[in-house]
Write an enzyme that holds these catalytic residues in place. Structure first.
Site, PDB file in Angstrom:
ATOM      1  N   GLY A  14       0.817  -1.215   0.000  1.00  0.00           N
ATOM      2  CA  GLY A  14       0.000   0.000   0.000  1.00  0.00           C
ATOM      3  C   GLY A  14       0.845   1.257   0.000  1.00  0.00           C
ATOM      4  N   SER A  16       1.599   3.396  -2.596  1.00  0.00           N
ATOM      5  CA  SER A  16       1.414   4.369  -3.674  1.00  0.00           C
ATOM      6  C   SER A  16       1.019   5.745  -3.144  1.00  0.00           C
ATOM      7  CB  SER A  16       0.357   3.879  -4.667  1.00  0.00           C
ATOM      8  OG  SER A  16      -0.897   3.702  -4.016  1.00  0.00           O
ATOM      9  N   VAL A  66      -3.843  -7.908  -2.148  1.00  0.00           N
ATOM     10  CA  VAL A  66      -3.303  -8.616  -0.987  1.00  0.00           C
ATOM     11  C   VAL A  66      -4.379  -9.327  -0.161  1.00  0.00           C
ATOM     12  CG1 VAL A  66      -1.221  -7.217  -0.812  1.00  0.00           C
ATOM     13  CG2 VAL A  66      -3.300  -6.497   0.407  1.00  0.00           C
ATOM     14  N   ASN A  93       1.681  -2.522   5.374  1.00  0.00           N
ATOM     15  CA  ASN A  93       0.985  -1.249   5.568  1.00  0.00           C
ATOM     16  C   ASN A  93      -0.422  -1.258   4.984  1.00  0.00           C
ATOM     17  OD1 ASN A  93       0.794   1.851   5.823  1.00  0.00           O
ATOM     18  ND2 ASN A  93       0.623   1.519   3.612  1.00  0.00           N
ATOM     19  N   SER A 146      -3.368   0.045  14.536  1.00  0.00           N
ATOM     20  CA  SER A 146      -4.077   1.313  14.706  1.00  0.00           C
ATOM     21  C   SER A 146      -4.422   1.526  16.162  1.00  0.00           C
ATOM     22  CB  SER A 146      -5.367   1.308  13.875  1.00  0.00           C
ATOM     23  OG  SER A 146      -6.199   2.416  14.206  1.00  0.00           O
ATOM     24  N   TYR A 160     -13.139  -3.317  11.981  1.00  0.00           N
ATOM     25  CA  TYR A 160     -11.816  -2.764  11.649  1.00  0.00           C
ATOM     26  C   TYR A 160     -10.924  -2.791  12.881  1.00  0.00           C
ATOM     27  CZ  TYR A 160      -8.264   0.768  10.622  1.00  0.00           C
ATOM     28  OH  TYR A 160      -7.076   1.431  10.459  1.00  0.00           O
ATOM     29  N   ALA A 162     -11.208  -4.664  15.519  1.00  0.00           N
ATOM     30  CA  ALA A 162     -10.911  -6.060  15.877  1.00  0.00           C
ATOM     31  C   ALA A 162      -9.818  -6.627  14.979  1.00  0.00           C
ATOM     32  CB  ALA A 162     -12.178  -6.902  15.769  1.00  0.00           C
ATOM     33  N   LYS A 164      -7.402  -5.000  13.543  1.00  0.00           N
ATOM     34  CA  LYS A 164      -6.129  -4.386  13.912  1.00  0.00           C
ATOM     35  C   LYS A 164      -5.621  -4.925  15.250  1.00  0.00           C
ATOM     36  CE  LYS A 164      -5.309  -1.666  10.381  1.00  0.00           C
ATOM     37  NZ  LYS A 164      -4.115  -1.881   9.532  1.00  0.00           N
ATOM     38  N   ILE A 193      -3.380  10.432  11.958  1.00  0.00           N
ATOM     39  CA  ILE A 193      -2.363  10.839  10.984  1.00  0.00           C
ATOM     40  C   ILE A 193      -3.056  11.564   9.836  1.00  0.00           C
ATOM     41  CG2 ILE A 193      -0.484  10.099   9.493  1.00  0.00           C
ATOM     42  CD1 ILE A 193      -0.038   9.510  12.493  1.00  0.00           C
TER      43      ILE A 193
END
Length: 255
Positions: A14, A16, A66, A93, A146, A160, A162, A164, A193
């Site tokens: 990831g 790009s 992926v 990432n 995260s 999401y 869970a 992470k 971020i």
């Protein structure tokens, strides 16, 4: 002290745009040969490669979805053939919230999408690079998790969060498994971020303002803040650090 990654091949998934882009450029600036991974943003990935090569570094762009093991395997094979060696630094990432969904509205499809891109990608890319790292007698695996892994995330982000949290637990187990082979496995847990598509997509201006007001250091983070931590974990400076999660959040969450 100068961090020297010459002779190392790094894969940053990831990469790009956003955090991955800055990690790829930072590792390349330290001498690593960098595989810039993309799924849909080929032109942006090629632009990152151009930036790296213009600065005197070495990089190439590689495609893979992926969430599919066969595509991950083909990418790793292509990277190692292109650079003429085994991947010594893996930065997992790639990840996605996909969309905010309340649990009562959760579909199996959404559950699978989130878990596959965030957890499955880490598990199987790690698996794919382990043989080469063992042959080299060393390696660095860096997983992006995260702050949501600790606090459950915002509205509609429970799966999401869970996924992470699972990345952290998986990485601890993997760190123990690979320690005899001198392969370090660690996580980076970014907080808020800015300058990323994630918050441009999923965070309102009001939410951004409210979150920044709670950060002790008084600002949102930047992709470079995360990239600097990744550089440390990719280098020999972190050789005695494994199974850890480094919080990069300006004090928003303290363990």
């Amino acid at each position: 002290m100068t961090i020297d990654l010459h002779g190392k091949i790094a894969l940053v998934t990831g990469s790009s745009s956003g955090i991955g882009r800055d990690i790829a450029k930072t590792l390349a600036s330290a001498g690593a040969q960098v595989a810039v991974h993309f799924r849909s943003k080929r032109e942006q990935a090629e632009a990152v490669v151009q930036e790296i090569t213009d600065a005197g570094g070495k990089a190439a762009a590689f495609y893979a979805d992926v969430t599919h093991v066969d595509e991950m395997a083909a990418m790793v094979e292509s990277i190692e053939a292109t650079f003429g060696g085994s991947i010594g630094i893996l930065v997992n990432n790639a990840g996605n919230l996909v969309k905010r969904v309340q649990n009562e509205d959760m579909s199996e499809e959404h559950y699978n999408q989130v878990m596959d891109v965030n957890l499955k990608s880490c598990v199987f890319l790690s698996k794919l690079v382990i043989p080469g790292m063992r042959r080299q007698g060393s390696g660095k695996i860096i997983q992006l998790t995260s702050v949501a892994a600790h606090d459950g995330g915002g509205p509609g982000a429970s799966i999401y969060a869970a996924s992470k949290a699972a990345v952290i637990s998986y990485s601890k187990g993997l760190a123990k498994e690979l320690a005899p082979d001198h392969v370090n496995v660690n996580c980076i847990s970014p907080g808020f971020i800015g300058q990323t598509a994630f918050h441009d997509t999923f965070t309102s201006n009001e939410g951004r303002t409210a979150t920044v007001a709670r950060i002790p250091l008084g600002r949102e983070g930047t992709p470079q803040d995360v990239a600097d931590t990744a550089l440390y974990l990719a280098s020999s400076l972190s050789n005695y650090v494994t199974g850890e999660t480094i919080e990069v959040n300006g004090g928003l969450f303290m363990r």
